[in-house]
Design a protein around this motif. Structure first.
Motif, PDB file in Angstrom:
ATOM      1  N   ARG A  41       0.875  -1.171   0.000  1.00  0.00           N
ATOM      2  CA  ARG A  41       0.000   0.000   0.000  1.00  0.00           C
ATOM      3  C   ARG A  41       0.913   1.221   0.000  1.00  0.00           C
ATOM      4  O   ARG A  41       1.784   1.333   0.847  1.00  0.00           O
ATOM      5  N   THR A  42       0.716   2.094  -0.895  1.00  0.00           N
ATOM      6  CA  THR A  42       1.528   3.312  -1.045  1.00  0.00           C
ATOM      7  C   THR A  42       3.010   2.986  -1.193  1.00  0.00           C
ATOM      8  O   THR A  42       3.858   3.776  -0.797  1.00  0.00           O
ATOM      9  N   ILE A  43       3.299   1.815  -1.746  1.00  0.00           N
ATOM     10  CA  ILE A  43       4.687   1.426  -1.996  1.00  0.00           C
ATOM     11  C   ILE A  43       4.690   0.446  -3.161  1.00  0.00           C
ATOM     12  O   ILE A  43       3.777  -0.358  -3.299  1.00  0.00           O
ATOM     13  N   THR A  80       1.603  -6.933   4.772  1.00  0.00           N
ATOM     14  CA  THR A  80       1.279  -5.683   4.096  1.00  0.00           C
ATOM     15  C   THR A  80       2.406  -4.694   4.352  1.00  0.00           C
ATOM     16  O   THR A  80       2.757  -4.433   5.504  1.00  0.00           O
ATOM     17  N   LEU A  81       2.957  -4.158   3.283  1.00  0.00           N
ATOM     18  CA  LEU A  81       4.013  -3.150   3.371  1.00  0.00           C
ATOM     19  C   LEU A  81       3.415  -1.810   2.960  1.00  0.00           C
ATOM     20  O   LEU A  81       2.652  -1.734   1.999  1.00  0.00           O
ATOM     21  N   GLN A 107       8.502   3.529   7.150  1.00  0.00           N
ATOM     22  CA  GLN A 107       8.284   2.329   6.347  1.00  0.00           C
ATOM     23  C   GLN A 107       7.656   1.294   7.284  1.00  0.00           C
ATOM     24  O   GLN A 107       8.263   0.921   8.282  1.00  0.00           O
ATOM     25  N   LYS A 108       6.453   0.852   6.968  1.00  0.00           N
ATOM     26  CA  LYS A 108       5.684   0.013   7.893  1.00  0.00           C
ATOM     27  C   LYS A 108       5.437  -1.369   7.306  1.00  0.00           C
ATOM     28  O   LYS A 108       5.150  -1.499   6.119  1.00  0.00           O
TER      29      LYS A 108
END
Length: 175
Positions: free
Chosen positions: A8-10, A40-41, A48-49
């Protein structure tokens, strides 16, 4: 384990996917081959999660970590998951339950000291019907991190809670 990796967003590169599978692959020794592992990244501002969810029989093992470097976040989440898995194993062995874990892992004699759970205070509350938004307002007025209330729309007990990014979460019972 069966990995399901989403971004997500990456943008997910092959190198990033391979690193996640390599690092989380260290947990394979704990689980049976068909155990799902959802990863999920994402990025949020400078962080950075990584979020990892592993559903096991009757429960879920979940961890998330955020740092400025995705590879560091991956390393940290593996450490957290390993601690959680070992704690969960001790509970399973104590209850003589089977699960998604390998028999070899469950038979290990290694045990981890778990902090004793002590309930130091009991509080009774009057459940008043309200909307989740009203419950959030009430929680803020009380200065708490969570609030239990009777959802006026559904008639069921719900919990609202504060999340990290100055947002709120709602916990509802399943139908």
């Amino acid at each position: 384990m069966k990995f399901s990796i989403t971004g997500r967003t990456i943008s997910l590169t092959e190198g990033l996917k391979n690193m996640v599978e390599k690092k989380l692959g260290k947990l394979d020794k704990f689980f049976q081959a068909d155990t799902p592992c959802n990863v999920t990244l994402s990025t949020q501002k400078d962080l950075q999660k990584i979020e990892v969810t592993i559903p096991v029989k009757g429960s879920v093992i979940r961890a998330e970590e955020s740092t400025e470097d995705m590879y560091q976040s991956i390393d940290l989440v593996v450490d957290v998951l390993e601690r959680q898995i070992r704690k969960y194993k001790d509970k399973l062995v104590a209850r003589h339950q089977s699960s998604s874990f390998t028999p070899e892992f469950l038979e290990e004699q290694e045990s981890f000291d778990e902090e004793e759970i002590k309930i130091v205070r009991t509080k009774q509350i009057d459940l008043k019907p309200m909307t989740p938004e009203e419950a959030c307002l009430q929680m803020e007025l009380l200065g708490h991190n969570f609030f239990v209330f009777l959802n006026g729309d559904t008639g069921k007990v719900n919990v609202v809670y504060k999340r990290k990014a100055k947002s709120y979460g709602l916990i509802e019972p399943e139908e």
